[in-house]
Design a protein around this motif. Structure first.
Motif, PDB file in Angstrom:
ATOM      1  N   VAL A   2       0.856  -1.371   0.185  1.00  0.00           N
ATOM      2  CA  VAL A   2       0.067  -0.020   0.003  1.00  0.00           C
ATOM      3  C   VAL A   2       1.047   1.187  -0.012  1.00  0.00           C
ATOM      4  N   GLU A   3       0.450   2.314  -0.428  1.00  0.00           N
ATOM      5  CA  GLU A   3       0.973   3.507  -0.566  1.00  0.00           C
ATOM      6  C   GLU A   3       0.215   4.744   0.216  1.00  0.00           C
ATOM      7  N   VAL A   4       1.172   5.291   1.098  1.00  0.00           N
ATOM      8  CA  VAL A   4       0.273   6.374   1.845  1.00  0.00           C
ATOM      9  C   VAL A   4       0.201   7.637   0.874  1.00  0.00           C
ATOM     10  N   ASP A   5      -0.965   8.260   0.880  1.00  0.00           N
ATOM     11  CA  ASP A   5      -1.191   9.393  -0.102  1.00  0.00           C
ATOM     12  C   ASP A   5      -0.852  10.455   0.635  1.00  0.00           C
ATOM     13  N   LYS A   6      -1.269  11.893   0.014  1.00  0.00           N
ATOM     14  CA  LYS A   6      -0.786  13.155   0.792  1.00  0.00           C
ATOM     15  C   LYS A   6      -1.474  13.381   1.871  1.00  0.00           C
ATOM     16  N   GLN A   7      -2.633  12.871   2.135  1.00  0.00           N
ATOM     17  CA  GLN A   7      -3.495  13.081   3.332  1.00  0.00           C
ATOM     18  C   GLN A   7      -3.207  11.954   4.507  1.00  0.00           C
ATOM     19  N   GLY A   8      -2.196  10.886   4.233  1.00  0.00           N
ATOM     20  CA  GLY A   8      -1.766  10.404   5.254  1.00  0.00           C
ATOM     21  C   GLY A   8      -2.597   9.096   5.282  1.00  0.00           C
ATOM     22  N   ARG A   9      -3.226   8.667   4.302  1.00  0.00           N
ATOM     23  CA  ARG A   9      -4.076   7.228   4.219  1.00  0.00           C
ATOM     24  C   ARG A   9      -3.569   6.383   3.155  1.00  0.00           C
ATOM     25  N   ILE A  10      -3.873   5.248   3.709  1.00  0.00           N
ATOM     26  CA  ILE A  10      -3.850   3.950   2.730  1.00  0.00           C
ATOM     27  C   ILE A  10      -5.100   3.614   2.250  1.00  0.00           C
ATOM     28  N   LEU A  11      -5.160   2.867   1.255  1.00  0.00           N
ATOM     29  CA  LEU A  11      -6.424   2.018   0.834  1.00  0.00           C
ATOM     30  C   LEU A  11      -6.221   0.581   0.945  1.00  0.00           C
ATOM     31  N   ILE A  12      -7.153   0.039   2.134  1.00  0.00           N
ATOM     32  CA  ILE A  12      -7.046  -1.208   2.519  1.00  0.00           C
ATOM     33  C   ILE A  12      -7.866  -2.104   1.528  1.00  0.00           C
ATOM     34  N   PRO A  13      -7.204  -3.066   0.736  1.00  0.00           N
ATOM     35  CA  PRO A  13      -8.068  -3.641  -0.125  1.00  0.00           C
ATOM     36  C   PRO A  13      -9.185  -4.361   0.420  1.00  0.00           C
ATOM     37  N   SER A  14     -10.086  -4.560  -0.414  1.00  0.00           N
ATOM     38  CA  SER A  14     -11.571  -4.912   0.068  1.00  0.00           C
ATOM     39  C   SER A  14     -11.475  -6.367   0.657  1.00  0.00           C
ATOM     40  N   ASN A  15     -10.392  -7.264  -0.009  1.00  0.00           N
ATOM     41  CA  ASN A  15     -10.334  -8.743   0.679  1.00  0.00           C
ATOM     42  C   ASN A  15      -9.970  -8.539   2.195  1.00  0.00           C
ATOM     43  N   LEU A  16      -8.936  -7.714   2.543  1.00  0.00           N
ATOM     44  CA  LEU A  16      -8.385  -7.491   3.786  1.00  0.00           C
ATOM     45  C   LEU A  16      -9.295  -6.922   4.653  1.00  0.00           C
ATOM     46  N   ARG A  17      -9.983  -5.817   4.197  1.00  0.00           N
ATOM     47  CA  ARG A  17     -11.191  -5.402   5.075  1.00  0.00           C
ATOM     48  C   ARG A  17     -12.086  -6.313   5.749  1.00  0.00           C
TER      49      ARG A  17
END
Length: 144
Positions: A79-94
């Motif tokens: 995963v990559e941290v965006d400029k707002q400090g967020r990551i996108l957690i893939p749906s299978n992991l969520r």
């Protein structure tokens, strides 16, 4: 070393704010995978390499080892941290971690655990047993 406990919410797209203290150690790109007890594990690149190397030594003839490696690596995502400090957690992991909205990020030494708030609260109820657990660890030579 990661330590502390932070609460955040995921947004509608499944993005999660990574606490600033954790971002420093995890870097801008890191690995998130299925963890134990129904949470997710987040590893900085150097720690992921160390874990990967350790698991590489499990013999192919070990059925439980193969099953764990499959579980651990099939669920892994960089995963990559965006400029707002967020990551996108893939749906299978969520889905695996039961993450819908409220999340607790917990620093656990060399990794960060990402929990659904509900699941973490349920797991926390076992903290009363820490005296017994510490006694077992002491028998293994682990002292605080």
């Amino acid at each position: 070393m990661f330590m502390g406990e932070y609460e955040h919410n995921t947004d509608a797209k499944g993005r999660l704010i990574i606490p600033a203290k954790f971002r420093e150690g995890l870097t801008d790109r890191f690995v998130v995978t299925k963890g134990l007890d129904g949470c997710l594990f987040a590893y900085a690149p150097d720690e992921w390499a160390r874990v990967e190397e350790g698991l590489r030594n499990i013999p192919l003839t070990n059925k439980n080892g193969r099953a764990f490696i499959r579980f651990f690596f099939a669920g892994a995502a960089e995963v990559e941290v965006d400029k707002q400090g967020r990551i996108l957690i893939p749906s299978n992991l969520r889905e695996y971690a039961g993450i819908e909205k409220e999340v607790v990020s917990v620093g656990v030494n060399t990794k960060v655990e990402i929990w659904s708030k509900e699941r973490y609260a349920t797991m926390e109820t076992g903290f009363e047993e820490m005296d017994d657990i510490m006694e077992q660890l002491s028998e293994m030579g682990i002292q605080l």
